[in-house]
Design a protein around this motif. Structure first.
Motif, PDB file in Angstrom:
ATOM      1  N   ARG A  27       0.868  -1.192   0.000  1.00  0.00           N
ATOM      2  CA  ARG A  27       0.000   0.000   0.000  1.00  0.00           C
ATOM      3  C   ARG A  27       0.895   1.229   0.000  1.00  0.00           C
ATOM      4  O   ARG A  27       1.597   1.498   0.973  1.00  0.00           O
ATOM      5  CB  ARG A  27      -0.921   0.007   1.210  1.00  0.00           C
ATOM      6  N   ARG A  29       2.227   5.011   0.294  1.00  0.00           N
ATOM      7  CA  ARG A  29       1.922   6.091   1.225  1.00  0.00           C
ATOM      8  C   ARG A  29       0.885   7.020   0.588  1.00  0.00           C
ATOM      9  O   ARG A  29       0.976   7.373  -0.568  1.00  0.00           O
ATOM     10  CB  ARG A  29       3.222   6.857   1.515  1.00  0.00           C
ATOM     11  N   ASP A  32      -5.230   4.353  -0.225  1.00  0.00           N
ATOM     12  CA  ASP A  32      -5.931   3.452   0.680  1.00  0.00           C
ATOM     13  C   ASP A  32      -6.076   2.050   0.112  1.00  0.00           C
ATOM     14  O   ASP A  32      -6.644   1.178   0.754  1.00  0.00           O
ATOM     15  CB  ASP A  32      -7.300   4.029   1.089  1.00  0.00           C
ATOM     16  N   SER A 103      10.310   4.243   2.044  1.00  0.00           N
ATOM     17  CA  SER A 103       9.567   5.447   2.432  1.00  0.00           C
ATOM     18  C   SER A 103       8.341   5.662   1.541  1.00  0.00           C
ATOM     19  O   SER A 103       7.415   6.366   1.923  1.00  0.00           O
ATOM     20  CB  SER A 103      10.485   6.665   2.366  1.00  0.00           C
ATOM     21  N   GLU A 104       8.327   5.049   0.332  1.00  0.00           N
ATOM     22  CA  GLU A 104       7.176   5.196  -0.569  1.00  0.00           C
ATOM     23  C   GLU A 104       5.994   4.336  -0.138  1.00  0.00           C
ATOM     24  O   GLU A 104       4.869   4.557  -0.560  1.00  0.00           O
ATOM     25  CB  GLU A 104       7.556   4.755  -1.996  1.00  0.00           C
ATOM     26  N   GLU A 106       3.560   2.411   2.655  1.00  0.00           N
ATOM     27  CA  GLU A 106       3.023   2.492   4.014  1.00  0.00           C
ATOM     28  C   GLU A 106       2.944   1.113   4.670  1.00  0.00           C
ATOM     29  O   GLU A 106       3.172   0.968   5.862  1.00  0.00           O
ATOM     30  CB  GLU A 106       1.618   3.093   3.947  1.00  0.00           C
ATOM     31  N   ALA A 107       2.569   0.100   3.863  1.00  0.00           N
ATOM     32  CA  ALA A 107       2.362  -1.224   4.445  1.00  0.00           C
ATOM     33  C   ALA A 107       2.556  -2.316   3.402  1.00  0.00           C
ATOM     34  O   ALA A 107       2.303  -2.107   2.216  1.00  0.00           O
ATOM     35  CB  ALA A 107       0.947  -1.322   5.016  1.00  0.00           C
TER      36      ALA A 107
END
Length: 137
Positions: A27, A29, A32, A103-104, A106-107
């Motif tokens: 996912r 950053r 959603d 860093s790009e 999120e999960a």
């Protein structure tokens, strides 16, 4: 003018990594939705060059270009798009390093067929093929 057959194509390449009947998804950053890792071609990059660069940027691992195998190319409208279609060329490839969200990203998550609805339409086509082949459970 006004030709309704004109459509915008988003040309992407994706890395198919399956372990224990589940596929790696990421996912980004600020988004959603989860996606199969990969991204858009830059300039005159080949599919494999795009894949190696994007996966290094997203997951901090190094793909072995010589090990890349094309498993399918899929096209579907973007989830909220009118005339925009995503083309996703999918490859498996061996990697070196430890899968880490950059860093790009999120999960990271390992999805089975039960999570099919959490990914975009084009990714679902791959999920269906992998499930039919018995790779995705």
């Amino acid at each position: 003018m006004g030709d309704s057959s004109v459509r915008q194509l988003i040309d992407t390449v994706a890395w198919v990594l399956i372990e224990n009947g589940r596929i790696l998804c990421a996912r980004p950053r600020g988004k959603d939705a989860f996606f199969i890792p990969g991204g858009k071609r830059e300039g005159t990059e080949t599919d494999v060059q795009t894949l190696v660069r994007e996966i290094a940027e997203e997951l901090t691992v190094e793909l072995a270009p010589d090990s890349a195998v094309h498993v399918g190319t899929y096209e579907a409208p973007v989830a909220d798009g009118h005339d925009t279609v995503v083309r996703m060329a999918c490859y498996t490839a061996e990697y070196r390093g430890v899968l880490t969200a950059s860093s790009e990203i999120e999960a990271l998550a390992w999805f089975g067929l039960g999570e099919r609805d959490l990914v975009p339409p084009v990714d679902r086509l791959l999920f269906d093929d992998l499930a039919a082949a018995g790779s995705l459970r």
